[in-house]
Design an enzyme around this catalytic site. Structure first.
Site, PDB file in Angstrom:
ATOM      1  N   HIS A  48      10.489  -6.047 -15.849  1.00 45.62           N
ATOM      2  CA  HIS A  48       9.691  -5.225 -14.501  1.00 45.62           C
ATOM      3  C   HIS A  48       9.268  -4.505 -15.136  1.00 45.62           C
ATOM      4  O   HIS A  48       8.611  -3.870 -15.091  1.00 45.62           O
ATOM      5  CB  HIS A  48      10.074  -4.800 -13.560  1.00 45.62           C
ATOM      6  N   HIS A  65       1.524  -5.959  -3.278  1.00 47.68           N
ATOM      7  CA  HIS A  65       2.132  -6.528  -3.053  1.00 47.68           C
ATOM      8  C   HIS A  65       2.078  -5.875  -1.284  1.00 47.68           C
ATOM      9  O   HIS A  65       1.454  -5.134  -0.726  1.00 47.68           O
ATOM     10  CB  HIS A  65       3.784  -5.760  -3.503  1.00 47.68           C
ATOM     11  N   SER A  85       4.985 -10.558  -3.687  1.00 48.12           N
ATOM     12  CA  SER A  85       4.406  -9.335  -4.843  1.00 48.12           C
ATOM     13  C   SER A  85       3.476 -10.544  -5.412  1.00 48.12           C
ATOM     14  O   SER A  85       3.721 -11.191  -6.373  1.00 48.12           O
ATOM     15  CB  SER A  85       5.178  -8.604  -5.729  1.00 48.12           C
ATOM     16  N   GLU A 121       4.990  -2.405   4.333  1.00 46.66           N
ATOM     17  CA  GLU A 121       4.344  -1.909   3.768  1.00 46.66           C
ATOM     18  C   GLU A 121       3.418  -2.647   3.347  1.00 46.66           C
ATOM     19  O   GLU A 121       3.840  -3.485   2.246  1.00 46.66           O
ATOM     20  CB  GLU A 121       4.903  -0.048   2.525  1.00 46.66           C
ATOM     21  N   PHE A 144       1.522  -2.586 -17.882  1.00 49.73           N
ATOM     22  CA  PHE A 144       0.288  -2.525 -16.856  1.00 49.73           C
ATOM     23  C   PHE A 144      -0.806  -1.243 -16.926  1.00 49.73           C
ATOM     24  O   PHE A 144      -1.985  -0.793 -16.629  1.00 49.73           O
ATOM     25  CB  PHE A 144       0.377  -2.781 -15.286  1.00 49.73           C
ATOM     26  N   ARG A 204       6.242   4.305   1.305  1.00 44.23           N
ATOM     27  CA  ARG A 204       5.069   3.881   2.038  1.00 44.23           C
ATOM     28  C   ARG A 204       5.634   3.101   3.487  1.00 44.23           C
ATOM     29  O   ARG A 204       4.951   3.282   4.442  1.00 44.23           O
ATOM     30  CB  ARG A 204       4.497   3.136   1.361  1.00 44.23           C
TER      31      ARG A 204
HETATM   32  C1  HEM Z   1       1.876  -8.454 -13.320  1.00 40.00           C
HETATM   33  C2  HEM Z   1       2.860  -8.754 -12.972  1.00 40.00           C
HETATM   34  C3  HEM Z   1       3.312  -7.474 -12.636  1.00 40.00           C
HETATM   35  C4  HEM Z   1       2.768  -5.850 -12.785  1.00 40.00           C
HETATM   36  C5  HEM Z   1       1.830  -5.433 -13.705  1.00 40.00           C
HETATM   37  C6  HEM Z   1       3.814  -4.785 -11.741  1.00 40.00           C
HETATM   38  C7  HEM Z   1       3.395  -3.893 -12.333  1.00 40.00           C
HETATM   39  C8  HEM Z   1       4.377  -2.543 -10.602  1.00 40.00           C
HETATM   40  C9  HEM Z   1       3.062  -1.575 -10.240  1.00 40.00           C
HETATM   41  C10 HEM Z   1       2.032  -0.761 -11.418  1.00 40.00           C
HETATM   42  C11 HEM Z   1       3.396  -0.692  -9.999  1.00 40.00           C
HETATM   43  C12 HEM Z   1       3.332   1.187  -9.160  1.00 40.00           C
HETATM   44  C13 HEM Z   1       2.587   0.384  -8.095  1.00 40.00           C
HETATM   45  C14 HEM Z   1       2.168   1.664  -7.057  1.00 40.00           C
HETATM   46  O1  HEM Z   1       2.981   2.612  -7.046  1.00 40.00           O
HETATM   47  O2  HEM Z   1       1.208   2.397  -7.932  1.00 40.00           O
HETATM   48  C15 HEM Z   1       5.367  -1.993  -9.748  1.00 40.00           C
HETATM   49  C16 HEM Z   1       5.452  -1.305  -8.350  1.00 40.00           C
HETATM   50  C17 HEM Z   1       6.699  -2.641  -7.990  1.00 40.00           C
HETATM   51  N1  HEM Z   1       7.201  -3.624  -8.472  1.00 40.00           N
HETATM   52 FE1  HEM Z   1       5.781  -4.330 -10.241  1.00 40.00          FE
HETATM   53  N2  HEM Z   1       4.394  -5.958 -11.385  1.00 40.00           N
HETATM   54  C18 HEM Z   1       4.144  -7.097 -10.817  1.00 40.00           C
HETATM   55  C19 HEM Z   1       5.842  -7.311 -10.292  1.00 40.00           C
HETATM   56  C20 HEM Z   1       6.587  -7.247  -9.554  1.00 40.00           C
HETATM   57  C21 HEM Z   1       7.174  -7.974  -8.702  1.00 40.00           C
HETATM   58  C22 HEM Z   1       6.516  -9.778  -9.229  1.00 40.00           C
HETATM   59  C23 HEM Z   1       8.076  -7.832  -8.440  1.00 40.00           C
HETATM   60  C24 HEM Z   1       8.906  -8.511  -7.272  1.00 40.00           C
HETATM   61  C25 HEM Z   1       8.807  -9.448  -7.032  1.00 40.00           C
HETATM   62  C26 HEM Z   1       7.891  -6.576  -8.301  1.00 40.00           C
HETATM   63  C27 HEM Z   1       8.793  -5.228  -7.536  1.00 40.00           C
HETATM   64  C28 HEM Z   1       7.513  -3.940  -7.373  1.00 40.00           C
HETATM   65  C29 HEM Z   1       8.397  -2.854  -6.530  1.00 40.00           C
HETATM   66  C30 HEM Z   1       9.839  -3.689  -5.815  1.00 40.00           C
HETATM   67  C31 HEM Z   1       7.704  -2.118  -6.830  1.00 40.00           C
HETATM   68  C32 HEM Z   1       7.809  -0.873  -5.949  1.00 40.00           C
HETATM   69  C33 HEM Z   1       8.486  -0.096  -6.527  1.00 40.00           C
HETATM   70  C34 HEM Z   1       8.765   1.740  -6.166  1.00 40.00           C
HETATM   71  O3  HEM Z   1       8.233   2.077  -5.842  1.00 40.00           O
HETATM   72  O4  HEM Z   1       9.643   2.340  -5.846  1.00 40.00           O
HETATM   73  N3  HEM Z   1       7.280  -6.127  -9.059  1.00 40.00           N
HETATM   74  N4  HEM Z   1       4.807  -2.580 -10.143  1.00 40.00           N
END
Ligand code: HEM
Length: 350
Positions: A288, A312, A208, A130, A295, A165
């Site tokens: 996170h 991502h 990501s 996804e 964000f 997804r």
């Molecule tokens: C500036 C850095 C980051 C921001 C602002 C951020 C913000 C977010 C946001 C807003 C979502 C929801 C996305 C959606 O479904 O629309 C999300 C989901 C997610 N993020 Fe981040 N993220 C960041 C970095 C990371 C990093 C570095 C990782 C892991 C290495 C990560 C792992 C995840 C995962 C696994 C989800 C999905 C969760 C789910 O749907 O079950 N994120 N993130």
């Protein structure tokens, strides 16, 4: 269609911000080729970058090549080229058997000296993949160069949406087959060796990233003071706590041009023993939760006029979709300290 486990999407869900997914019609091959430059040898790095430039063009060349660097947990400067192919025609094996590939990759010179080399390759069908982009025109990762992405999509921004997804999550719960329960330890000499590490079924991998060019004013302030430090802290936690988090390997990287100059893009690649443990980290770790919440708040405060772009890609692969190979690398590199089986291909063993 019945979901397994059931979808956690709330009834009548309306996401607070838009998001998009790449239109990827077939399988994708993602190949990370890295140089572990232990002696900071400018000549070795230059030679590797020149080889990468050669391999980015010509017969069966990848659709996308991107570049990044990081310093690993043992202080080794590492530079990586990421190659993507989006075709069902097995371009990768043909590309990898090109003379100019073999002349470099199989050379005995790779097995000596202060630089190590590795490749971690994933062949993934699109029903185990996804992608998510905060902007419909982002060109990065497996969706690079595909033009406008699909969306705005509805299945995002609730916990569990990543799983929803991934198309085959409707019939497959991606149960863990290997639960990380022991700290990484050296299982081979690594240095001077050419080792293939066996793969792990249902390994969950996320790349990501953030594109942070042109941030100004309030947005720049929040990114620099809150978001970026939280990502750094979160990635350090994953890198240094494999047993508690289930994260085998986490590399937080800055992107560069083909010759190593910095560009305003960063990302992390993290490999988990299961999709569940990746979900657990994202929805429970304070770092996170902080960046996720901040964000959304920022996007709402700026009424969607946000320059920071997020994306991502997540894949869940079985062992037969993976190839992990390490040449003259330190023994705690990548999957070496975890692989159930190691095949040593150094001349004595060949
Ligand atoms: C500036 C850095 C980051 C921001 C602002 C951020 C913000 C977010 C946001 C807003 C979502 C929801 C996305 C959606 O479904 O629309 C999300 C989901 C997610 N993020 Fe981040 N993220 C960041 C970095 C990371 C990093 C570095 C990782 C892991 C290495 C990560 C792992 C995840 C995962 C696994 C989800 C999905 C969760 C789910 O749907 O079950 N994120 N993130």
């Amino acid at each position: 269609m019945r979901h397994n486990p059931p979808s956690r999407k709330p009834h009548d869900w309306v996401p607070p911000v838009p998001a998009f997914s790449a239109k990827i019609d077939g399988p994708v091959t993602m190949a990370y080729y890295g140089i572990q430059n232990r002696d900071d040898d400018a000549h070795a790095l230059h030679e590797f970058q020149q080889w990468v430039a050669t391999m980015s063009t010509g017969f069966d060349a990848p659709d996308v090549t991107e570049y990044a660097d990081y310093v690993d947990e043992h202080g080794n400067a590492t530079w990586v080229a990421m190659f993507y192919w989006r075709d069902a025609a097995d371009s990768f094996p043909r590309w990898a058997s090109r003379d100019d590939h073999e002349a470099f990759w199989l050379a005995p010179a790779r097995e000596t000296g202060g630089a190590g080399y590795f490749r971690e390759v994933f062949h993934v069908p699109n029903d185990r993949l996804e992608t998510l982009y905060s902007d419909e025109s982002m060109s990065v990762g497996s969706g690079a160069g595909l033009g406008v992405h699909e969306g705005p999509i509805q299945s995002h921004n609730y916990w569990g949406s990543m799983r929803d997804r991934i198309p085959s999550s409707s019939t497959d719960e991606f149960a863990a087959t290997f639960v990380l329960s022991q700290a990484p330890e050296a299982r081979t000499a690594g240095f001077g060796e050419r080792v293939i590490a066996s793969g792990i079924d249902n390994l969950a991998t996320i790349r990501s990233g953030e594109l942070y060019d042109g941030l100004e004013g309030r947005e720049k302030e929040v990114y620099e003071a809150e978001l970026e430090p939280s990502v750094r802290e979160g990635m350090r936690y994953l890198r240094d706590n494999p047993v508690a988090s289930g994260c085998l390997v986490c590399r937080h990287m800055d992107e560069s041009t083909p010759t190593g100059e910095r560009i305003p893009r960063a990302f992390a690649v993290a490999h988990f023993d299961s999709l569940t443990r990746l979900e657990d980290w994202s929805e429970s770790h304070p770092t996170h939760l902080r960046i996720f919440g901040r964000f959304i708040e920022l996007a709402q405060e700026l009424q969607g006029n946000i320059r920071l772009r997020l994306w991502h890609e997540v894949i869940v692969t079985t062992a037969d979709m993976q190839h992990f190979e390490y040449v003259n690398c330190h023994p705690l590199t990548g999957f070496l300290p975890y692989a159930p089986t190691l095949h040593n291909l150094t001349p004595t063993a060949r």
